[in-house]
Design a protein around this motif. Structure first.
Motif, PDB file in Angstrom:
ATOM      1  N   THR A  36       0.835  -1.297   0.069  1.00 33.60           N
ATOM      2  CA  THR A  36       0.075   0.005   0.045  1.00 33.60           C
ATOM      3  C   THR A  36       0.950   1.225   0.036  1.00 33.60           C
ATOM      4  OG1 THR A  36      -1.914   0.998   1.155  1.00 33.60           O
ATOM      5  CG2 THR A  36      -0.229   0.016   2.562  1.00 33.60           C
ATOM      6  N   GLY A  37       0.339   2.292  -0.208  1.00 34.88           N
ATOM      7  CA  GLY A  37       1.050   3.546   0.081  1.00 34.88           C
ATOM      8  C   GLY A  37       1.629   4.027  -1.539  1.00 34.88           C
ATOM      9  N   ASP A  38       2.814   4.741  -1.398  1.00 34.92           N
ATOM     10  CA  ASP A  38       3.465   5.223  -2.498  1.00 34.92           C
ATOM     11  C   ASP A  38       3.457   4.083  -3.614  1.00 34.92           C
ATOM     12  OD1 ASP A  38       6.568   7.068  -2.956  1.00 34.92           O
ATOM     13  OD2 ASP A  38       5.069   6.502  -4.262  1.00 34.92           O
ATOM     14  N   ASN A  39       2.913   4.694  -4.814  1.00 33.08           N
ATOM     15  CA  ASN A  39       3.265   3.736  -6.185  1.00 33.08           C
ATOM     16  C   ASN A  39       4.427   3.324  -6.495  1.00 33.08           C
ATOM     17  OD1 ASN A  39       0.387   3.702  -5.993  1.00 33.08           O
ATOM     18  ND2 ASN A  39       0.160   5.235  -7.701  1.00 33.08           N
ATOM     19  N   LEU A  40       5.525   3.925  -6.248  1.00 29.89           N
ATOM     20  CA  LEU A  40       6.809   3.582  -6.653  1.00 29.89           C
ATOM     21  C   LEU A  40       7.461   2.938  -5.259  1.00 29.89           C
ATOM     22  CD1 LEU A  40       9.077   3.775  -8.979  1.00 29.89           C
ATOM     23  CD2 LEU A  40       9.933   5.822  -7.690  1.00 29.89           C
ATOM     24  N   VAL A  41       7.962   1.733  -5.447  1.00 27.48           N
ATOM     25  CA  VAL A  41       8.710   0.738  -4.444  1.00 27.48           C
ATOM     26  C   VAL A  41      10.110   0.575  -5.008  1.00 27.48           C
ATOM     27  CG1 VAL A  41       6.373   0.023  -3.547  1.00 27.48           C
ATOM     28  CG2 VAL A  41       7.667  -1.368  -5.364  1.00 27.48           C
ATOM     29  N   LYS A  42      10.969   0.884  -3.693  1.00 17.29           N
ATOM     30  CA  LYS A  42      12.509   0.519  -4.184  1.00 17.29           C
ATOM     31  C   LYS A  42      12.867  -0.752  -3.293  1.00 17.29           C
ATOM     32  CE  LYS A  42      13.739   5.398  -4.855  1.00 17.29           C
ATOM     33  NZ  LYS A  42      13.697   5.309  -6.114  1.00 17.29           N
ATOM     34  N   GLY A  43      13.685  -1.491  -4.031  1.00 16.02           N
ATOM     35  CA  GLY A  43      14.131  -2.617  -3.304  1.00 16.02           C
ATOM     36  C   GLY A  43      15.475  -2.784  -3.428  1.00 16.02           C
ATOM     37  N   SER A  44      15.959  -4.243  -3.474  1.00 16.25           N
ATOM     38  CA  SER A  44      17.348  -4.572  -3.445  1.00 16.25           C
ATOM     39  C   SER A  44      18.020  -4.314  -4.715  1.00 16.25           C
ATOM     40  CB  SER A  44      17.420  -5.981  -3.182  1.00 16.25           C
ATOM     41  OG  SER A  44      16.793  -6.402  -1.983  1.00 16.25           O
ATOM     42  N   TYR A  45      19.479  -4.198  -4.552  1.00 20.56           N
ATOM     43  CA  TYR A  45      20.198  -4.158  -5.825  1.00 20.56           C
ATOM     44  C   TYR A  45      19.903  -2.899  -6.942  1.00 20.56           C
ATOM     45  CZ  TYR A  45      20.920  -8.854  -4.389  1.00 20.56           C
ATOM     46  OH  TYR A  45      21.051 -10.000  -3.221  1.00 20.56           O
ATOM     47  N   GLY A  46      19.187  -1.800  -6.286  1.00 20.10           N
ATOM     48  CA  GLY A  46      19.007  -0.551  -7.325  1.00 20.10           C
ATOM     49  C   GLY A  46      17.525  -0.741  -8.058  1.00 20.10           C
ATOM     50  N   PHE A  47      16.749  -1.958  -7.875  1.00 21.75           N
ATOM     51  CA  PHE A  47      15.606  -2.236  -8.615  1.00 21.75           C
ATOM     52  C   PHE A  47      14.413  -1.363  -7.831  1.00 21.75           C
ATOM     53  CE2 PHE A  47      16.353  -5.184 -11.965  1.00 21.75           C
ATOM     54  CZ  PHE A  47      17.506  -5.946 -11.364  1.00 21.75           C
ATOM     55  N   GLU A  48      13.431  -1.049  -8.679  1.00 30.27           N
ATOM     56  CA  GLU A  48      12.280  -0.366  -8.284  1.00 30.27           C
ATOM     57  C   GLU A  48      11.028  -0.936  -9.142  1.00 30.27           C
ATOM     58  OE1 GLU A  48      13.511   3.740  -8.588  1.00 30.27           O
ATOM     59  OE2 GLU A  48      12.878   3.847 -10.633  1.00 30.27           O
ATOM     60  N   ALA A  49      10.077  -0.774  -8.583  1.00 25.32           N
ATOM     61  CA  ALA A  49       8.898  -1.107  -9.370  1.00 25.32           C
ATOM     62  C   ALA A  49       7.542  -0.018  -9.285  1.00 25.32           C
ATOM     63  CB  ALA A  49       8.409  -2.521  -8.974  1.00 25.32           C
ATOM     64  N   GLU A  50       6.949   0.093 -10.003  1.00 25.30           N
ATOM     65  CA  GLU A  50       5.774   0.993 -10.239  1.00 25.30           C
ATOM     66  C   GLU A  50       4.451   0.493 -10.253  1.00 25.30           C
ATOM     67  OE1 GLU A  50       5.931   4.246 -12.863  1.00 25.30           O
ATOM     68  OE2 GLU A  50       4.490   5.408 -11.992  1.00 25.30           O
ATOM     69  N   PHE A  51       3.728   0.631  -9.264  1.00 26.97           N
ATOM     70  CA  PHE A  51       2.273   0.060  -9.231  1.00 26.97           C
ATOM     71  C   PHE A  51       1.223   1.108 -10.082  1.00 26.97           C
ATOM     72  CE2 PHE A  51      -1.298  -1.950  -7.803  1.00 26.97           C
ATOM     73  CZ  PHE A  51      -2.198  -1.020  -7.372  1.00 26.97           C
ATOM     74  N   ASN A  52       0.519   0.391 -10.893  1.00 25.77           N
ATOM     75  CA  ASN A  52      -0.379   1.462 -11.445  1.00 25.77           C
ATOM     76  C   ASN A  52      -1.668   0.749 -11.507  1.00 25.77           C
ATOM     77  OD1 ASN A  52      -2.160   2.598 -13.681  1.00 25.77           O
ATOM     78  ND2 ASN A  52      -0.226   3.407 -14.461  1.00 25.77           N
TER      79      ASN A  52
END
Lengths: 113, 115
Positions: free
Chosen positions: A52-68
């Protein structure tokens, strides 16, 4: 029924270029979305999740994902690819009322030097 | 800390035989999951334990498959009268429960080959 689609079997990108691995999902209610990476002869490693929350999430190894939500997508991104990012990537979803993950068929990422 | 461990890493058996696959979850994780990954596919859910009881076994393909977790820690997946179609990598995962949206941590898997 819950489902995940990863439309690309393979993604090729040059080292240093941005990468995107696509994922779309179908679930009743609010989704919990995950990305995992699988290296040869190794288990799945958790990269990141959206709850939930911010649509852009950051993860390991510099990866990120955008929830739409409107496009029911959760694409994985990285601004600058490394050769060591080459692996098999899986998107997974579950709904709020279940604990089992539904996985996509995976996308093989190949980063060329 | 130690992750999820699975034994054996590889198992080769003959059609019709019985096999047991073991999973040791992360210490303190009360939720345990089994998945099966066939070649070129994503993992498919088999069964989920909360503590000692199976909370959801809807993914078990038929009655040849059975899993137990008698003390709420180690789990064993049992396959009777194995068939060639059972050949796959069997993955175990564990997680905390009571944490919203908790991620599952996977073991390295057991590669089962039925000849």
């Amino acid at each position: 029924a819950q489902s995940v689609a990863q439309p690309e079997d393979q993604v090729n990108v040059a080292e240093g270029n941005p990468l995107t691995v696509k994922c779309t999902y179908s679930v009743s209610g609010n989704p919990y979305l995950f990305w995992y990476v699988q290296y040869p002869n190794r288990g799945l490693q958790f990269l990141l999740k959206y709850i939930t929350g911010d649509n852009l999430v950051k993860g390991s190894y510099g990866f990120e994902a955008e929830f739409n939500k409107s496009q029911t997508s959760f694409h994985l991104k990285k601004p600058s690819a490394l050769v060591s990012d080459s692996a098999l990537y899986f998107c997974a979803v579950r709904s709020e009322d279940t604990d089992k993950l539904i996985f996509g068929t995976g996308t093989r990422l190949q980063v060329f030097p | 800390g130690a992750g999820v461990s699975q034994t054996p890493s590889n198992k080769v058996t003959e059609k019709g035989k019985y096999v047991e696959l073991r999973c040791d979850p992360i210490s303190g994780h009360t939720a345990l999951y089994w998945y099966r990954q066939s070649l070129g596919q994503g993992p498919e859910f088999l069964i989920y334990f909360q503590g000692t009881g199976a909370a959801d076994d809807s993914g078990l393909p038929n009655d040849r498959f059975f899993a137990v977790r008698p003390e709420g820690s180690v789990s064993t997946l049992k396959i009777q009268r194995t068939e060639r179609g059972d050949s796959a990598v069997y993955l175990c995962a564990s997680s905390l429960i009571g944490v919203r949206g908790n991620e599952q941590f996977f073991g390295p898997g057991t590669r089962l080959t039925v000849l």
